[in-house]
Scaffold this motif. Structure first.
Motif, PDB file in Angstrom:
ATOM      1  N   SER A 171      -2.708  48.759   4.778  1.00 21.11           N
ATOM      2  CA  SER A 171      -4.142  48.915   4.987  1.00 21.11           C
ATOM      3  C   SER A 171      -4.486  49.011   6.480  1.00 21.11           C
ATOM      4  O   SER A 171      -5.568  49.449   6.841  1.00 21.11           O
ATOM      5  N   ASN A 172      -3.561  48.597   7.331  1.00 19.54           N
ATOM      6  CA  ASN A 172      -3.813  48.660   8.769  1.00 19.54           C
ATOM      7  C   ASN A 172      -2.906  49.711   9.416  1.00 19.54           C
ATOM      8  O   ASN A 172      -2.043  49.385  10.218  1.00 19.54           O
ATOM      9  N   VAL A 173      -3.112  50.941   9.027  1.00 21.04           N
ATOM     10  CA  VAL A 173      -2.231  52.001   9.507  1.00 21.04           C
ATOM     11  C   VAL A 173      -3.068  53.180   9.978  1.00 21.04           C
ATOM     12  O   VAL A 173      -3.764  53.811   9.186  1.00 21.04           O
ATOM     13  N   ALA A 174      -3.014  53.459  11.274  1.00 23.90           N
ATOM     14  CA  ALA A 174      -3.708  54.638  11.790  1.00 23.90           C
ATOM     15  C   ALA A 174      -2.798  55.856  11.596  1.00 23.90           C
ATOM     16  O   ALA A 174      -1.594  55.702  11.358  1.00 23.90           O
ATOM     17  N   ALA A 207      -2.569  41.134   5.813  1.00 24.36           N
ATOM     18  CA  ALA A 207      -3.504  42.087   5.203  1.00 24.36           C
ATOM     19  C   ALA A 207      -2.807  42.823   4.046  1.00 24.36           C
ATOM     20  O   ALA A 207      -1.577  42.841   3.941  1.00 24.36           O
ATOM     21  N   GLU A 208      -3.603  43.410   3.166  1.00 21.31           N
ATOM     22  CA  GLU A 208      -3.094  44.254   2.069  1.00 21.31           C
ATOM     23  C   GLU A 208      -2.093  45.265   2.651  1.00 21.31           C
ATOM     24  O   GLU A 208      -2.387  45.911   3.655  1.00 21.31           O
ATOM     25  N   LEU A 245       3.618  49.446   6.312  1.00 19.86           N
ATOM     26  CA  LEU A 245       3.526  49.900   7.702  1.00 19.86           C
ATOM     27  C   LEU A 245       2.500  49.130   8.539  1.00 19.86           C
ATOM     28  O   LEU A 245       2.186  49.525   9.652  1.00 19.86           O
ATOM     29  N   ASN A 246       2.011  48.004   8.009  1.00 21.21           N
ATOM     30  CA  ASN A 246       1.004  47.260   8.785  1.00 21.21           C
ATOM     31  C   ASN A 246       1.513  46.824  10.157  1.00 21.21           C
ATOM     32  O   ASN A 246       0.775  46.791  11.122  1.00 21.21           O
ATOM     33  N   ARG A 247       2.775  46.486  10.210  1.00 22.02           N
ATOM     34  CA  ARG A 247       3.352  46.023  11.486  1.00 22.02           C
ATOM     35  C   ARG A 247       3.692  47.169  12.421  1.00 22.02           C
ATOM     36  O   ARG A 247       3.856  46.960  13.633  1.00 22.02           O
TER      37      ARG A 247
END
Ligand code: ADP
Ligand code: MG
Length: 504
Positions: free
Chosen positions: A54-57, A50-51, A163-165
């Motif tokens: 973009s997947n960071v809460a 993913a960008e 920080l997606n991971r």
């Protein structure tokens, strides 16, 4: 259930040093990314590629005041994995903070399970050769968070952080030091990956970093390992070094070998192996020190005050146990027992869960050996050659099953079946319709075959005389009839008629 297997004693790799023989001792810590749509303590997506960021809460980014909420599905996945490794499930486990500073770790700590892991002792049955296996003991599996990723090669002056991971759930699967050779280490990782793919708990994609191993290696003189096994006393073993973050089977094996040789040289030279973390450099073919024990981080582990101890109920574990799929060893045993497949063929067909499912669809209600033959030799052979796999296969299980049915009914010969396979591969379609519309159907109409036999016999009186003296020459007539009928005459029927007519 596993009585088809014979279990062997370990066959340690022995390396001859200048002063004597040395054996290898290896223990693996495998980090497996939990197959889950959401992260361990947040609802953010785990989608690969993913960008960036973009997947960071908020909790993944460690915003002040954010609290972790455990993802029940990830816990279930770890339990499922534990059950797949015949391991003890701990109904009470707890999360600890492992504190260290790194730019891709915004919390300043990783949440892990040091003192009370969710899964205890289990085992992996490692396949060494068809029908020959070894047991490698599992010490524990704990759940932990992954860190983010620092990117240093996008700008000459700056580093970036993705920080997606961050916060993605990992299972750390720790083996006992029961592995004795580089080949066995690879076979162990292969088996672990296979089991988790069957379970659906980790997709095992090593290129994407979903499966990585820290490899612990030590050397000892012959006999020392047996003393460790007898007594459980680690002091019989040599000092180990840990090679971090290996994500290829080939490199795991190379790294073990060069690391063992490095240690042998040190010890034979009168030196001592220092316990440390090392990195493998595949270009140079050497391992390099990353940090020694003295400079090891003080992680200041302590129970995470934001998370209550994790208590699960036996009934919930039982539900998961009841929903377990058939695992590779069991499936393989069943293929050997119920379908009469060889250990080798059963191994090939069960290596990957998708392949095994495909084969079962083809074999359903048909002859298992014939199905295995078509799937392995014709389909897998062709897929391999063209760089495809079962998901991208142009031929479906239904189509392949259809080909086998036509052979079984006597509608086509094995030879025509291969032509049909070719048509299905390139053009697709329904096997029964294709042989009908293209006139490929085998002629079993005895009248038609007899007519063809009579014609050949009438046209070749000289050959008939010879064949009467020498029955072996009957084969020539069979060949002629098959040729005359475009390969469509049923060979068995032709054979029978030719012998009968020549005998008259
Ligand atoms: P730590 O907590 O310091 O990492 P562990 O006891 O968890 O130590 O061991 C880590 C891994 O090292 C395990 O997989 C274990 O089997 C392996 N190991 C322990 N001792 C040895 C040894 N002497 N040689 C090779 N591997 C070892
Ligand atoms: Mg450890």
């Amino acid at each position: 259930m596993l009585d088809h297997l014979s279990f062997t004693a370990p066959e340690p790799k022995t390396i001859a040093g200048a002063k004597g023989d040395w054996e290898l001792v290896i223990g693996l810590e495998v980090h497996a990314q939990v197959a889950s749509k959401a992260k361990l303590f947040s609802g953010a997506s785990t989608e690969f590629g993913a960008e960036p960021n973009s997947n960071v809460a908020f909790v993944d980014a460690a915003m002040p005041g954010m609290l972790p909420v455990i993802n029940e599905f990830c816990v279930a996945q770890a339990v499922r994995t534990g059950l797949g490794l015949k391991a003890a499930i701990n109904l009470r486990s707890a999360f600890d903070r492992k504190n260290y500073f790194y730019p891709d770790l915004p919390q300043g700590y990783q949440i892990s399970q040091l003192y009370h892991p969710i899964v205890g002792e289990g085992e992996v049955i490692v396949d060494m050769a068809p029908g020959v296996a070894r047991r490698v003991r599992i010490e524990r599996i704990h759940i932990e968070q992954d860190a983010g990723k620092s990117i240093h090669d996008m700008d000459p002056n700056m580093s970036f952080v993705d920080l997606n991971r961050t916060g993605v759930a990992l299972m750390e699967i720790v083996s006992r030091p029961d592995i004795r050779s580089p080949e066995e280490a690879a076979a162990y990782v292969v088996k672990l990956r296979q089991i988790m793919r069957y379970l659906g708990t980790c997709d095992g994609n090593m290129q994407n970093g979903n499966l990585r191993a820290d490899v612990n290696v030590s050397i000892c003189p012959p006999g020392a390992y047996e003393k460790y096994i007898e007594t459980g006393d680690f002091s019989h073993l040599g000092t180990r070094c840990e090679i971090k973050n290996m994500n290829s089977m080939r490199f795991i094996q190379q790294a073990i070998d060069v690391e063992a040789r490095r240690q042998i040289a040190i010890v034979e030279d009168g030196g001592k192996v220092v316990q440390e973390t090392r990195l493998y450099d595949p270009d140079k073919g050497e391992t390099r020190s990353m940090r020694s024990k003295e400079e090891a981080h003080d992680y200041r582990y302590f129970p995470d005050p934001d998370l209550l101890p994790l208590e699960i109920k036996q009934a919930w574990v039982d539900d998961i146990a009841a929903s377990m799929p058939e695992l590779p060893d069991e499936k393989k045993a069943r293929f050997v027992r119920d379908m009469g497949l060889s250990e080798y063929d059963a191994g090939v067909l069960t290596a990957d869960v998708e392949n095994a499912n495909f084969f079962e669809e083809v074999a359903q209600g048909r002859d298992g050996k014939q199905a295995a033959n078509w799937v392995i030799n014709e389909l897998f052979g062709r897929l391999n050659k063209e760089g495809l796999n079962i998901e991208t296969s142009p031929i479906s299980s239904g189509q392949l099953g259809g080909v086998i049915d036509l052979i079984a009914k006597g509608d086509i010969s094995g030879k025509i079946a291969k032509d049909l396979f070719e048509i299905l591969w390139t053009e697709g379609g329904d096997p029964a319709q294709i042989i009908e519309s293209r006139g490929m159907k085998q002629v079993t109409d005895l009248g038609a075959i007899e007519k063809a036999v009579d014609e050949i016999i009438a046209a070749n009186p000289g050959q008939v005389e010879k064949a009467k003296q020498n029955p072996k020459l009957a084969g020539w007539f069979v060949g002629q009839v098959l040729k005359a009928t475009g390969g469509k005459a049923n060979p068995a029927a032709v054979n029978e008629l030719v012998s009968k007519k020549l005998g008259e």
